[in-house]
Design an enzyme around this catalytic site. Structure first.
Site, short mmCIF file in Angstrom:
data_model
loop_
_atom_site.label_atom_id
_atom_site.label_comp_id
_atom_site.label_asym_id
_atom_site.label_seq_id
_atom_site.Cartn_x
_atom_site.Cartn_y
_atom_site.Cartn_z
N ARG A 161 4.47 -11.42 -6.85
CA ARG A 161 4.27 -12.19 -8.08
C ARG A 161 3.61 -13.55 -7.84
O ARG A 161 3.37 -14.29 -8.79
CB ARG A 161 5.59 -12.32 -8.85
CG ARG A 161 6.74 -12.89 -8.04
CD ARG A 161 8.07 -12.62 -8.75
NE ARG A 161 9.24 -12.97 -7.97
CZ ARG A 161 9.83 -12.18 -7.08
NH1 ARG A 161 9.33 -11.00 -6.82
NH2 ARG A 161 10.91 -12.58 -6.43
N GLU A 191 11.52 -11.56 -12.45
CA GLU A 191 11.69 -10.90 -11.16
C GLU A 191 12.22 -11.90 -10.13
O GLU A 191 12.89 -11.53 -9.17
CB GLU A 191 10.37 -10.27 -10.68
CG GLU A 191 10.60 -9.24 -9.58
CD GLU A 191 9.36 -8.41 -9.24
OE1 GLU A 191 8.39 -8.96 -8.73
OE2 GLU A 191 9.40 -7.18 -9.48
N PHE A 227 0.82 -1.22 0.00
CA PHE A 227 0.00 0.00 0.00
C PHE A 227 0.85 1.26 0.00
O PHE A 227 0.43 2.33 0.42
CB PHE A 227 -0.99 0.03 1.18
CG PHE A 227 -2.39 0.38 0.72
CD1 PHE A 227 -3.21 -0.56 0.11
CD2 PHE A 227 -2.90 1.67 0.87
CE1 PHE A 227 -4.49 -0.23 -0.34
CE2 PHE A 227 -4.18 2.02 0.42
CZ PHE A 227 -4.98 1.05 -0.18
O1 LIG Z 1 1.55 -4.87 -4.37
P1 LIG Z 1 2.50 -3.76 -4.24
O2 LIG Z 1 3.11 -3.66 -2.87
O3 LIG Z 1 1.87 -2.46 -4.64
O4 LIG Z 1 3.68 -4.03 -5.21
C1 LIG Z 1 3.50 -4.10 -6.59
C2 LIG Z 1 4.76 -4.55 -7.28
O5 LIG Z 1 5.74 -3.59 -6.99
C3 LIG Z 1 6.99 -3.82 -7.61
O6 LIG Z 1 7.85 -2.77 -7.34
C4 LIG Z 1 7.55 -5.12 -7.16
O7 LIG Z 1 8.74 -5.33 -7.88
C5 LIG Z 1 6.57 -6.24 -7.45
O8 LIG Z 1 7.05 -7.44 -6.95
C6 LIG Z 1 5.22 -5.93 -6.84
O9 LIG Z 1 4.31 -6.92 -7.24
#
Ligand SMILES: O=P(O)(O)OC[C@H]1O[C@@H](O)[C@H](O)[C@@H](O)[C@@H]1O
Length: 560
Positions: free
Chosen positions: A284, A369, A224
């Protein structure tokens, strides 16, 4: 664990590549061994109660068109043993903190543990604890049923019929890919949008299509704190409040899918409308978690449950099958074989399936990744190549664009072809399906057998100077995956998990941490600094002349 190239099985494979690997001619191997297909084909069967077929669904993995002999497979299995693949796998399923750079367990298999095996992290039963896997799933079921039935209403009492998922990376690619793949099962009265890009066009186009009275926003972000997601979410919130003249009820129109309750609350979403998960779910690998809520809303909870069950079936195969029979292990070892002994840099995944059109994009994050890493477990750089560049597009389209290079280019591109025996859309009396299948079979065959100069000449009427241009070297490896029925939720779940554990196996052999992603951080930090500089006088500070020059030009042309 030791670096892969220090293992005796590695040197053994090097010698084996020199003596056998380099010289194997696949079409001859098939001629001399009529049982080759049987020897190198493996199968999993999904049970009838979860699969799309009334007798269960077989998924066949034909590895026979790969540059291997039985001895190669034995030696690759030896490498897996020496690299401790089984030990590492068991550590993952035991909830050990195998993500050693972040001190976290890697426990997404718990999310699809539909048979409720005991699964614990730090002694806590993650399935049945408060806020655990089963409780969140139940929350997802209840909420999705309320929204789908219209019992959950928007602030003016209307049914919610537009869903906008705002998320990026793992909080976007899984939901997009799965909802596309399962479109056949999707609620026809729901419109889905997935907004990920910080490019304002993405959110603007989704909002332009939507009515605030009937729109549900899913703010999907593990942390978030991801800049794209929080910015898009705030833009959506502002739009919603403006359009509703401040009367819109956030609680009825915004829910959060996240691990971070305090940021969710700060944003203004009631924690009662938050669907949580734990830090041991990597982004992921999160489509199985609350991040999959858009999927549940679209295809219904029962189908989502089958999706989890199909994934669980592949988990169980990965956990129990001996290495030589273990389908994801074989897939991972083949990738090592091509990357490290043949110098292959890429891996093509081509689904012969339009519904799977986002599958390669999903696999790019999963694989690249996870295994786009240089540093091994002892902190030193690997002296061998690691994760391949994964790419793909659905076929037959790809055949008419980049397959030229796959057939006649200078690079070795190990390829996976995926087909379902049955189509959800058997239009024109299955003519399309038969043509699709004929291409799926023909491409793998053509890549293997190629065409010699003699064969070109024998076709007649070919000017001699054109002959070399029409030769196909052949001997290009493919793995053919055939789903023995329809691709339904369970079949899709199993296919995804095949690639998850293939990626796991690669990383385990390469002795890297497949579960962190530090490589995405630097760009984020620099973007923050530059964002400030765009609003300041001048062309930033401390940049090279290219970055500074472009920043200045952007400001001048853009009027900033
Ligand atoms: O779900 P979040 O915390 O907003 O992150 C989204 C993506 O943010 C990226 O920066 C990460 O490399 C990913 O692994 C991740 O899925």
């Amino acid at each position: 664990m030791a670096p892969a190239n220090s293992l005796s099985a590695w040197s053994d494979l090097q010698a084996h590549h020199e003596s056998v690997g380099k010289t194997i001619v696949l079409k001859d191997a098939f001629k001399s061994d009529p049982k080759r297909f049987d020897k190198f084909t493996r199968k999993v069967t999904l049970p009838a109660d979860i699969s799309s077929g009334s007798n269960g669904t077989d998924i066949i993995f034909d590895f026979s068109k790969n540059l291997i002999t039985e001895e190669t497979l034995d030696k690759l299995v030896k490498l897996a043993e020496e690299a401790g693949v089984e030990k590492k796998r068991d550590a993952m399923f035991a909830g050990e903190k195998i993500n050693f750079t972040e001190g976290r367990a890697v426990y997404h298999p718990a999310l699809r543990n539909v048979t409720n095996q005991p699964m614990k992290v730090d002694g806590v039963d993650v399935m049945n604890t408060k806020g655990g896997v089963n409780e969140v799933l139940e929350h997802m079921r209840v909420f999705s049923e309320q929204v789908r039935s219209g019992e959950w209403k928007g602030y003016t009492g209307k049914k919610l019929t537009t869903i906008i998922n705002i998320g990026i990376g793992g909080s976007d690619l899984g939901p997009v890919m799965v909802t596309e793949a399962l479109k056949h099962y999707g609620a026809k009265d729901l419109t889905l949008h997935f907004v990920s890009n910080i490019d304002g066009t993405h959110i603007a186009e989704a909002l332009a299509d939507s009515d605030p009275e009937t729109t549900l926003f899913l703010i999907a972000s593990k942390t978030f704190t991801t800049a794209e997601t929080t910015t898009n979410a705030n833009t959506a919130k502002t739009w919603f409040l403006e359009k509703t003249g401040g009367k819109g009820d956030i609680a009825k129109h915004f829910v959060a899918l996240s691990t971070n309750e305090s940021e969710v609350t700060k944003f203004g979403i009631d924690p009662a409308n938050m669907f949580g998960f734990e830090s041991w779910v990597g982004g992921r690998y999160s489509v199985w978690s609350a991040i999959g809520l858009s999927v549940v809303l679209y295809v219904g909870f029962d189908n989502f449950h089958k999706f989890l069950a199909g994934a669980h079936a592949m988990d169980q195969h990965f956990q129990k099958a001996p290495l030589k029979e273990n389908i994801p292990v074989i897939g991972g070892l083949l990738s090592v074989w091509y990357s490290n002994f043949y110098g292959a840099q890429t891996h093509l995944v081509a689904p012969f399936d339009q519904y799977l059109h986002r599958f390669p994009a999903y696999l790019q994050q999963l694989s690249m990744e996870s295994n786009g890493k240089t540093i091994t477990s002892d902190g030193t750089p690997a002296k061998y190549t690691t994760g391949p560049v994964v790419f793909g597009e659905p076929c037959t389209n790809a055949q008419h664009s980049f397959f030229q290079l796959v057939h006649q280019g200078t690079k070795l591109i190990p390829s996976d072809f995926i087909l379902a025996a049955k189509s959800h859309n058997p239009v024109s009396n299955n003519l399309h399906q038969k043509m699709l299948a004929s291409n799926y079979l023909a491409q793998a065959e053509a890549l293997m057998v190629g065409k010699t100069a003699e064969e070109v000449r024998a076709e007649g009427n070919v000017p001699e100077e054109l002959v070399p241009h029409k030769v196909f070297m052949g001997n290009r490896p493919t793995t053919s995956i055939l789903v023995g029925g329809l691709i339904g939720p369970a079949e899709l779940g199993a296919l995804i998990v095949y690639y998850e554990h293939l990626t796991f196996t690669e990383g385990a052999v390469w002795d890297i941490n497949s579960f962190d992603q530090w490589g995405v951080e630097l760009g984020k930090v620099l973007a923050k600094k530059i964002l400030k500089e765009i609003d300041e006088e001048g062309a930033g500070s401390g940049h090279d002349s290219s970055t500074g020059g472009l920043l200045g030009a952007f400001k001048a042309y853009g009027g900033f």
